[in-house]
Design a protein around this motif. Structure first.
Motif, PDB file in Angstrom:
ATOM      1  N   VAL A   1     -10.247  62.107  95.583  1.00  0.00           N
ATOM      2  CA  VAL A   1     -10.077  60.658  95.549  1.00  0.00           C
ATOM      3  C   VAL A   1      -8.772  60.291  96.244  1.00  0.00           C
ATOM      4  CG1 VAL A   1      -9.862  58.617  94.077  1.00  0.00           C
ATOM      5  CG2 VAL A   1     -11.319  60.510  93.364  1.00  0.00           C
ATOM      6  N   GLY A   2      -8.809  59.242  97.064  1.00  0.00           N
ATOM      7  CA  GLY A   2      -7.604  58.756  97.721  1.00  0.00           C
ATOM      8  C   GLY A   2      -7.024  57.561  96.987  1.00  0.00           C
ATOM      9  N   PHE A   3      -5.699  57.517  96.868  1.00  0.00           N
ATOM     10  CA  PHE A   3      -4.989  56.436  96.200  1.00  0.00           C
ATOM     11  C   PHE A   3      -4.066  55.744  97.199  1.00  0.00           C
ATOM     12  CE2 PHE A   3      -6.283  59.123  92.796  1.00  0.00           C
ATOM     13  CZ  PHE A   3      -6.405  58.325  91.674  1.00  0.00           C
ATOM     14  N   THR A   4      -4.039  54.427  97.156  1.00  0.00           N
ATOM     15  CA  THR A   4      -3.072  53.684  97.965  1.00  0.00           C
ATOM     16  C   THR A   4      -1.672  53.928  97.426  1.00  0.00           C
ATOM     17  OG1 THR A   4      -4.677  51.951  98.463  1.00  0.00           O
ATOM     18  CG2 THR A   4      -2.353  51.391  98.731  1.00  0.00           C
ATOM     19  N   VAL A   5      -0.763  54.299  98.315  1.00  0.00           N
ATOM     20  CA  VAL A   5       0.635  54.518  97.945  1.00  0.00           C
ATOM     21  C   VAL A   5       1.402  53.247  98.285  1.00  0.00           C
ATOM     22  CG1 VAL A   5       2.691  55.918  98.325  1.00  0.00           C
ATOM     23  CG2 VAL A   5       0.424  56.985  98.367  1.00  0.00           C
ATOM     24  N   HIS A   6       1.969  52.618  97.277  1.00  0.00           N
ATOM     25  CA  HIS A   6       2.636  51.331  97.479  1.00  0.00           C
ATOM     26  C   HIS A   6       4.072  51.478  97.947  1.00  0.00           C
ATOM     27  CE1 HIS A   6      -0.496  48.561  95.980  1.00  0.00           C
ATOM     28  NE2 HIS A   6      -0.905  49.638  95.330  1.00  0.00           N
ATOM     29  N   GLY A   7       4.581  52.673  97.913  1.00  0.00           N
ATOM     30  CA  GLY A   7       5.917  52.926  98.439  1.00  0.00           C
ATOM     31  C   GLY A   7       6.250  54.392  98.308  1.00  0.00           C
ATOM     32  N   ALA A   8       6.996  54.933  99.282  1.00  0.00           N
ATOM     33  CA  ALA A   8       7.447  56.330  99.237  1.00  0.00           C
ATOM     34  C   ALA A   8       8.740  56.409 100.027  1.00  0.00           C
ATOM     35  CB  ALA A   8       6.397  57.262  99.823  1.00  0.00           C
ATOM     36  N   VAL A   9       9.847  56.732  99.343  1.00  0.00           N
ATOM     37  CA  VAL A   9      11.159  56.711  99.994  1.00  0.00           C
ATOM     38  C   VAL A   9      11.947  57.956  99.603  1.00  0.00           C
ATOM     39  CG1 VAL A   9      11.279  54.196 100.131  1.00  0.00           C
ATOM     40  CG2 VAL A   9      12.144  55.355  98.086  1.00  0.00           C
ATOM     41  N   ALA A  10      12.776  58.432 100.536  1.00  0.00           N
ATOM     42  CA  ALA A  10      13.691  59.545 100.277  1.00  0.00           C
ATOM     43  C   ALA A  10      15.073  58.987  99.972  1.00  0.00           C
ATOM     44  CB  ALA A  10      13.750  60.471 101.477  1.00  0.00           C
ATOM     45  N   ASP A  11      15.787  59.677  99.078  1.00  0.00           N
ATOM     46  CA  ASP A  11      17.139  59.268  98.713  1.00  0.00           C
ATOM     47  C   ASP A  11      17.978  60.523  98.521  1.00  0.00           C
ATOM     48  OD1 ASP A  11      19.424  57.984  97.869  1.00  0.00           O
ATOM     49  OD2 ASP A  11      18.654  57.459  95.878  1.00  0.00           O
ATOM     50  N   GLY A  12      18.505  61.054  99.638  1.00  0.00           N
ATOM     51  CA  GLY A  12      19.287  62.283  99.582  1.00  0.00           C
ATOM     52  C   GLY A  12      18.412  63.458  99.195  1.00  0.00           C
ATOM     53  N   ASP A  13      18.764  64.109  98.074  1.00  0.00           N
ATOM     54  CA  ASP A  13      18.004  65.280  97.641  1.00  0.00           C
ATOM     55  C   ASP A  13      16.877  64.929  96.683  1.00  0.00           C
ATOM     56  OD1 ASP A  13      19.534  64.485  95.504  1.00  0.00           O
ATOM     57  OD2 ASP A  13      20.386  66.464  95.086  1.00  0.00           O
ATOM     58  N   ARG A  14      16.520  63.652  96.634  1.00  0.00           N
ATOM     59  CA  ARG A  14      15.417  63.198  95.789  1.00  0.00           C
ATOM     60  C   ARG A  14      14.490  62.314  96.615  1.00  0.00           C
ATOM     61  NH1 ARG A  14      16.375  63.711  90.363  1.00  0.00           N
ATOM     62  NH2 ARG A  14      14.853  62.093  89.892  1.00  0.00           N
ATOM     63  N   ALA A  15      13.298  62.108  96.121  1.00  0.00           N
ATOM     64  CA  ALA A  15      12.366  61.166  96.730  1.00  0.00           C
ATOM     65  C   ALA A  15      11.518  60.564  95.617  1.00  0.00           C
ATOM     66  CB  ALA A  15      11.474  61.856  97.763  1.00  0.00           C
ATOM     67  N   ARG A  16      11.008  59.382  95.864  1.00  0.00           N
ATOM     68  CA  ARG A  16      10.137  58.756  94.865  1.00  0.00           C
ATOM     69  C   ARG A  16       9.012  58.012  95.560  1.00  0.00           C
ATOM     70  NH1 ARG A  16      11.531  53.213  93.449  1.00  0.00           N
ATOM     71  NH2 ARG A  16      13.234  52.484  94.776  1.00  0.00           N
ATOM     72  N   ALA A  17       7.909  57.886  94.838  1.00  0.00           N
ATOM     73  CA  ALA A  17       6.748  57.154  95.337  1.00  0.00           C
ATOM     74  C   ALA A  17       6.063  56.504  94.145  1.00  0.00           C
ATOM     75  CB  ALA A  17       5.786  58.093  96.063  1.00  0.00           C
ATOM     76  N   TRP A  18       5.284  55.482  94.429  1.00  0.00           N
ATOM     77  CA  TRP A  18       4.611  54.825  93.321  1.00  0.00           C
ATOM     78  C   TRP A  18       3.217  54.368  93.719  1.00  0.00           C
ATOM     79  CZ3 TRP A  18       8.985  53.312  95.764  1.00  0.00           C
ATOM     80  CH2 TRP A  18       9.002  52.083  96.440  1.00  0.00           C
ATOM     81  N   VAL A  19       2.341  54.441  92.703  1.00  0.00           N
ATOM     82  CA  VAL A  19       0.934  54.070  92.823  1.00  0.00           C
ATOM     83  C   VAL A  19       0.644  53.046  91.738  1.00  0.00           C
ATOM     84  CG1 VAL A  19      -1.431  54.890  92.461  1.00  0.00           C
ATOM     85  CG2 VAL A  19       0.162  56.229  93.859  1.00  0.00           C
ATOM     86  N   ARG A  20      -0.108  52.018  92.060  1.00  0.00           N
ATOM     87  CA  ARG A  20      -0.426  50.980  91.080  1.00  0.00           C
ATOM     88  C   ARG A  20      -1.698  51.345  90.334  1.00  0.00           C
ATOM     89  NH1 ARG A  20       1.100  45.870  93.656  1.00  0.00           N
ATOM     90  NH2 ARG A  20       3.111  46.816  93.116  1.00  0.00           N
ATOM     91  N   LYS A  21      -1.591  51.362  89.027  1.00  0.00           N
ATOM     92  CA  LYS A  21      -2.732  51.747  88.176  1.00  0.00           C
ATOM     93  C   LYS A  21      -3.807  50.659  88.200  1.00  0.00           C
ATOM     94  CE  LYS A  21      -5.089  53.289  84.466  1.00  0.00           C
ATOM     95  NZ  LYS A  21      -4.501  53.499  83.153  1.00  0.00           N
ATOM     96  N   SER A  22      -5.041  51.078  88.408  1.00  0.00           N
ATOM     97  CA  SER A  22      -6.195  50.189  88.266  1.00  0.00           C
ATOM     98  C   SER A  22      -7.127  50.787  87.233  1.00  0.00           C
ATOM     99  CB  SER A  22      -6.937  50.016  89.601  1.00  0.00           C
ATOM    100  OG  SER A  22      -8.136  49.299  89.393  1.00  0.00           O
TER     101      SER A  22
END
Length: 352
Positions: free
Chosen positions: A44-65
């Motif tokens: 299953v494919g999910f739309t990724v609403h954001g994905a960003v790197a911040d130094g030695d970390r990264a974060r991404a978010w998906v909206r729950k449906s």
């Protein structure tokens, strides 16, 4: 009527967000969609609403449906932050709005973030599609602590937020299975906390009355809703002595006396004929036309109402005892809509 829409579990959303975050952490361009495998083999494919790197970390978010399921997490962002760690493990942490387990009896031990085993497996699998390195996965749900107050989490000993759940990755509208899983978890927590005399109630009025009239611990009261057959079958599998109190309104509980174990109004008979028949047999009189059990009790003298409640509670208790099929001590207390006790059978001393 249109078909109800299904949705995706928080665990599946977290797995997709984790995959997108690890892709960015690995130095690759961000993605607009992350595809993951679900436990039954679907992709299953999910739309990724954001994905960003911040130094030695990264974060991404998906909206729950959640589709058409009335889930408190529908529309919230499942945010996953990732960072490299030594070794090859994928380890988990609770961020904002994700709870911590504080009581035994759940599928995750106390001291761990409330991320259930199947979601953990989904997240590990999604991460391994990108890298074999060790990764720390921190899951957050903005506003999750407030949302958790609308769920069973506080009663289950999950503090600080929501749980990351899912057994298939999918949600089904108005799923009875989800309710049954919650009841079974509540029973497991109760027994793991040393409770041997649980109190089963249909809903909030029953719980409020139980806590008003009896001396009970937080883990002792189990809200069953309409799932009486399922709940009693779970109890039937438990070894050892058990004292059981069933407390609620006779309009719901009287159905148990006629072996109606799913008491939802659309799936069970009305309790009015049974209760009206008992009035005629006990007092030799009929009643004004009424469509509710509450109306029947309101038409009786107080002493008549108590006798009726005691007799009806006895029929309920004996039916429950037969369903359990072993030496459980069953007591029943019937209440009105104000939470006042109308009558009881089997004794309440154990809970007073």
């Amino acid at each position: 009527m249109k078909a109800l829409r299904g949705g995706f579990s928080t665990g599946a959303c977290a797995a997709a967000a984790a995959k997108a975050a690890v892709i960015v952490l690995s130095g690759r361009p961000g993605v607009a969609e992350a595809e993951i495998g679900l436990p039954r083999g679907e992709r299953v494919g999910f739309t990724v609403h954001g994905a960003v790197a911040d130094g030695d970390r990264a974060r991404a978010w998906v909206r729950k449906s959640a589709g058409d399921d009335p889930d408190v997490t529908d529309g919230v962002d499942i945010v996953v932050s990732v960072s490299w760690i030594d070794g090859t493990d994928v380890v988990f942490a609770a961020g904002e709005g994700v709870g911590m387990v504080t009581k035994p009896g759940l599928s995750v031990p106390p001291g761990e973030p409330a991320i259930n085993p199947v979601p953990r497996a989904m997240i590990r699998s999604a991460v391994r599609e990108v890298t074999g390195r060790g990764v720390r996965v921190t899951i957050s749900i903005p506003g999750g602590e407030a949302l958790a107050r609308k769920t069973f989490n506080p009663r289950l000993g999950i503090r600080g937020g929501l749980s990351i759940l899912g057994t298939t990755g999918l949600t089904r509208p108005f799923s009875c299975k989800a309710i049954q899983c919650t009841i079974e978890c509540a029973l497991n927590v109760s027994f793991a906390s040393g409770i041997s005399a649980p109190v089963l109630v249909p809903g909030h009025i029953g719980e409020g009355s139980a806590r008003k009239h009896l001396v009970l611990s937080d883990e002792q009261v189990i809200e069953v809703g309409n799932e009486w057959g399922f709940t009693l079958d779970v109890l039937k599998q438990r070894a050892g002595p058990l004292s059981l109190l069933i407390l609620g309104h006779p309009g719901k509980l009287a159905k148990l006396a006629e072996n109606e174990w799913d008491t939802h109004s659309s799936r069970s008979k009305s309790a009015v004929p049974l209760v009206a028949g008992m009035v005629l047999a006990m007092f030799g009189k009929g009643l004004p036309d009424t469509e509710t059990v509450e109306g029947i009790f309101a038409a009786l003298l107080p002493e008549e109402g108590q006798r009726l409640a005691e007799g009806l509670a006895g029929r309920i208790g004996r039916a429950v005892g037969e369903r359990l099929g072993y030496g459980a001590e069953v007591s029943v207390a019937l209440i009105n809509m104000k939470g006042d006790i109308l009558g009881a059978w089997g004794g309440l001393e154990r809970w007073q």
